[in-house]
Design a protein around this motif. Structure first.
Motif, short mmCIF file in Angstrom:
data_model
loop_
_atom_site.label_atom_id
_atom_site.label_comp_id
_atom_site.label_asym_id
_atom_site.label_seq_id
_atom_site.Cartn_x
_atom_site.Cartn_y
_atom_site.Cartn_z
N ASP A 1 0.82 -1.23 0.00
CA ASP A 1 0.00 0.00 0.00
C ASP A 1 0.85 1.27 0.00
OD1 ASP A 1 -2.54 1.11 -0.23
OD2 ASP A 1 -2.68 1.50 1.92
N GLN A 2 2.08 1.17 -0.49
CA GLN A 2 2.95 2.33 -0.61
C GLN A 2 3.14 2.70 -2.08
OE1 GLN A 2 4.60 3.85 2.49
NE2 GLN A 2 2.67 2.81 2.91
N ASN A 3 3.39 3.98 -2.31
CA ASN A 3 3.67 4.44 -3.66
C ASN A 3 5.16 4.27 -3.94
OD1 ASN A 3 0.99 5.40 -4.23
ND2 ASN A 3 1.41 7.14 -2.89
N VAL A 4 5.47 3.38 -4.86
CA VAL A 4 6.87 3.03 -5.12
C VAL A 4 7.22 3.36 -6.56
CG1 VAL A 4 8.59 1.20 -5.12
CG2 VAL A 4 6.76 1.18 -3.42
N VAL A 5 8.34 4.04 -6.75
CA VAL A 5 8.89 4.30 -8.08
C VAL A 5 10.14 3.45 -8.27
CG1 VAL A 5 10.18 5.98 -9.46
CG2 VAL A 5 7.97 6.60 -8.51
N ILE A 6 10.21 2.79 -9.42
CA ILE A 6 11.41 2.05 -9.80
C ILE A 6 12.04 2.77 -10.98
CG2 ILE A 6 12.31 -0.12 -10.69
CD1 ILE A 6 9.95 -1.51 -9.31
N ILE A 7 13.31 3.12 -10.85
CA ILE A 7 14.02 3.77 -11.94
C ILE A 7 14.87 2.71 -12.64
CG2 ILE A 7 15.64 5.59 -12.57
CD1 ILE A 7 14.93 6.99 -9.93
N GLY A 8 14.64 2.54 -13.93
CA GLY A 8 15.34 1.51 -14.70
C GLY A 8 14.35 0.60 -15.38
N LYS B 1 15.55 -2.76 -16.80
CA LYS B 1 16.15 -4.05 -17.10
C LYS B 1 15.68 -5.09 -16.09
CE LYS B 1 20.03 -1.95 -19.53
NZ LYS B 1 21.51 -1.80 -19.64
N ASN B 2 16.37 -6.22 -16.04
CA ASN B 2 15.89 -7.35 -15.25
C ASN B 2 15.64 -7.03 -13.79
OD1 ASN B 2 15.60 -9.74 -16.97
ND2 ASN B 2 17.78 -9.52 -17.36
N SER B 3 16.59 -6.34 -13.16
CA SER B 3 16.42 -6.07 -11.73
C SER B 3 15.21 -5.18 -11.48
CB SER B 3 17.68 -5.41 -11.17
OG SER B 3 17.99 -4.21 -11.84
N ALA B 4 14.96 -4.24 -12.38
CA ALA B 4 13.80 -3.36 -12.24
C ALA B 4 12.49 -4.11 -12.45
CB ALA B 4 13.90 -2.20 -13.23
N VAL B 5 12.45 -4.94 -13.48
CA VAL B 5 11.23 -5.71 -13.78
C VAL B 5 10.95 -6.72 -12.68
CG1 VAL B 5 10.21 -7.37 -15.38
CG2 VAL B 5 11.40 -5.35 -16.26
N ASP B 6 11.98 -7.41 -12.20
CA ASP B 6 11.81 -8.36 -11.10
C ASP B 6 11.22 -7.68 -9.88
OD1 ASP B 6 12.65 -10.75 -12.21
OD2 ASP B 6 14.75 -10.45 -11.71
N ALA B 7 11.80 -6.52 -9.52
CA ALA B 7 11.31 -5.80 -8.34
C ALA B 7 9.87 -5.34 -8.54
CB ALA B 7 12.22 -4.60 -8.07
N ALA B 8 9.55 -4.85 -9.73
CA ALA B 8 8.19 -4.37 -10.00
C ALA B 8 7.17 -5.49 -9.84
CB ALA B 8 8.11 -3.78 -11.40
N LEU B 9 7.49 -6.67 -10.34
CA LEU B 9 6.56 -7.81 -10.23
C LEU B 9 6.32 -8.18 -8.77
CD1 LEU B 9 7.90 -10.06 -13.13
CD2 LEU B 9 5.69 -8.88 -13.05
N GLU B 10 7.38 -8.23 -7.99
CA GLU B 10 7.23 -8.60 -6.58
C GLU B 10 6.47 -7.53 -5.80
OE1 GLU B 10 8.15 -11.53 -4.98
OE2 GLU B 10 8.29 -12.13 -7.09
N LEU B 11 6.76 -6.27 -6.09
CA LEU B 11 6.08 -5.18 -5.39
C LEU B 11 4.60 -5.13 -5.72
CD1 LEU B 11 8.91 -2.54 -5.84
CD2 LEU B 11 8.00 -3.30 -3.63
N GLU B 12 4.26 -5.32 -6.99
CA GLU B 12 2.85 -5.34 -7.36
C GLU B 12 2.12 -6.48 -6.67
OE1 GLU B 12 -0.81 -6.30 -9.21
OE2 GLU B 12 0.96 -7.60 -9.30
N LYS B 13 2.78 -7.64 -6.61
CA LYS B 13 2.19 -8.81 -5.96
C LYS B 13 1.91 -8.54 -4.48
CE LYS B 13 4.34 -12.54 -7.04
NZ LYS B 13 5.38 -13.62 -7.01
N ALA B 14 2.76 -7.73 -3.85
CA ALA B 14 2.61 -7.43 -2.43
C ALA B 14 1.67 -6.26 -2.16
CB ALA B 14 3.98 -7.13 -1.82
#
Length: 328
Positions: free
Chosen positions: A156-163, A165-178
């Motif tokens: 429930d937090q507003n998160v920005v990912i800069i980038g 590539k793989n590390s950015a996409v991996d993090a985005a998927l996990e964050l959305e899931k949470a």
């Protein structure tokens, strides 16, 4: 002062592989690691799945067997611990190298715990410990991180990912899931070809269904306590923000390499240390590099799966040079 014939700085997979090759040939070898074995892999996100298959990640003729086609972080940690035990490698963990000085054809290595002298030195320190710099106002705020571990704290937090590539996409998927509200800001105009093919369709689906906001051709210009400002198509856009993950890449510790005397080249292809591509010996005689640091800023050319072979070439070079062992 302890005298060792060969010292390897860095206990990642490529450093361990080099140690195994040297031990096989009877070279007295010590690995010095500032964390524990494969510390960089330990610092990967807890959910991390490798791009490479387990057989390509294996070292030292020890099979890496898992049921999945791609091993996970925890499986790799278990595997590399078992490799160390199997080969009975001489490793000093939790010991950081402070300085390396060469005199009279010997290296003097000062650490947080002791002083060593060796004839041959291999630097296999990787690049994950040094993140690229985010050159924007607010980049040093506590809410900005260059490493993503797990997603739960960001529900429930507003998160920005800069980038993008793989590390950015991996993090985005996990964050959305949470349950985080995720915006990915990427300066490129399309998804990079290097993204893992098995995760991109899922990511694109979430973007298409507006579960993740994806901004191409966008550049962050400012970060404040409660917002991120970026430019896109000539427009300045502000969005509310609680946390930022700047997944913009990593690089070798060039200052440490230069302190040893290793030359660093910077040209149109990027920045990288100078070394012989057949032996991995640097311009400093009897000093070698192994693993991804040989690629410099272009970390997409050397991985565990090909960097693990550097140790064999280094060992061959040492054997060719070796005349008498270092006096004990």
């Amino acid at each position: 002062m302890q005298k060792i014939e060969s010292i390897i700085i860095g206990g990642g997979p490529c450093g361990l592989s080099a140690a195994i090759e040297q031990k096989k040939k009877g070279i007295e070898t010590l690995v010095i690691e500032k964390g524990n074995v494969v510390e960089a892999i330990y610092n990967y996100p807890t959910h991390q799945t490798f791009f490479s298959s387990s057989d390509k990640l294996s070292i030292g003729d020890v099979p890496f067997i898992v049921e999945q086609s791609k091993p996970h972080r925890n499986q790799a940690l278990v595997y590399y611990r078992e490799v160390v035990k199997h080969h009975q490698l001489n490793i000093n963990p939790f010991e950081e190298v402070l300085t390396v000085k060469k005199m009279n054809n010997r290296f003097t290595i000062t650490t947080t715990k002791d002083v060593y002298e060796c004839k041959f030195l291999t630097v296999a320190t990787g690049y994950y410990g040094q993140h690229n710099t985010l050159e924007v106002e607010g980049a040093d705020l506590p809410k900005v991180s260059h490493y993503f571990k797990e997603a739960h704290p960001y529900f429930d937090q507003n998160v920005v990912i800069i980038g993008g590539k793989n590390s950015a996409v991996d993090a985005a998927l996990e964050l959305e899931k949470a349950g985080a509200n995720v915006t990915v800001i990427y300066r490129g105009d399309r998804y990079p070809k290097a993204i893992k093919p098995w995760i991109l369709p899922n990511f694109e689906s979430l973007v298409n269904h507006e579960k993740i906001t994806m901004e191409f051709n966008a550049n962050v210009t400012q970060i404040t306590e409660d917002k991120v400002v970026y430019e896109k198509d000539g427009n300045t856009i502000e969005i509310p923000n609680d946390y930022v993950f700047a997944m913009i890449g990593y690089h070798p510790d060039y200052e440490f390499l230069k302190s040893i005397g290793i030359d660093i080249n910077t040209n149109e292809f990027g920045t990288a240390p100078v070394y012989n591509r057949e032996t991995y010996e640097t311009n400093v005689e009897n000093c070698y590099i192994a693993g991804v640091i040989a690629a410099g800023n272009d970390a997409n050319t050397i991985f565990i799966e090909n960097g693990k072979y550097h140790g064999g070439l280094i060992t061959q070079s040492i054997l060719a040079k070796k005349q008498t062992p270092l006096e004990s």
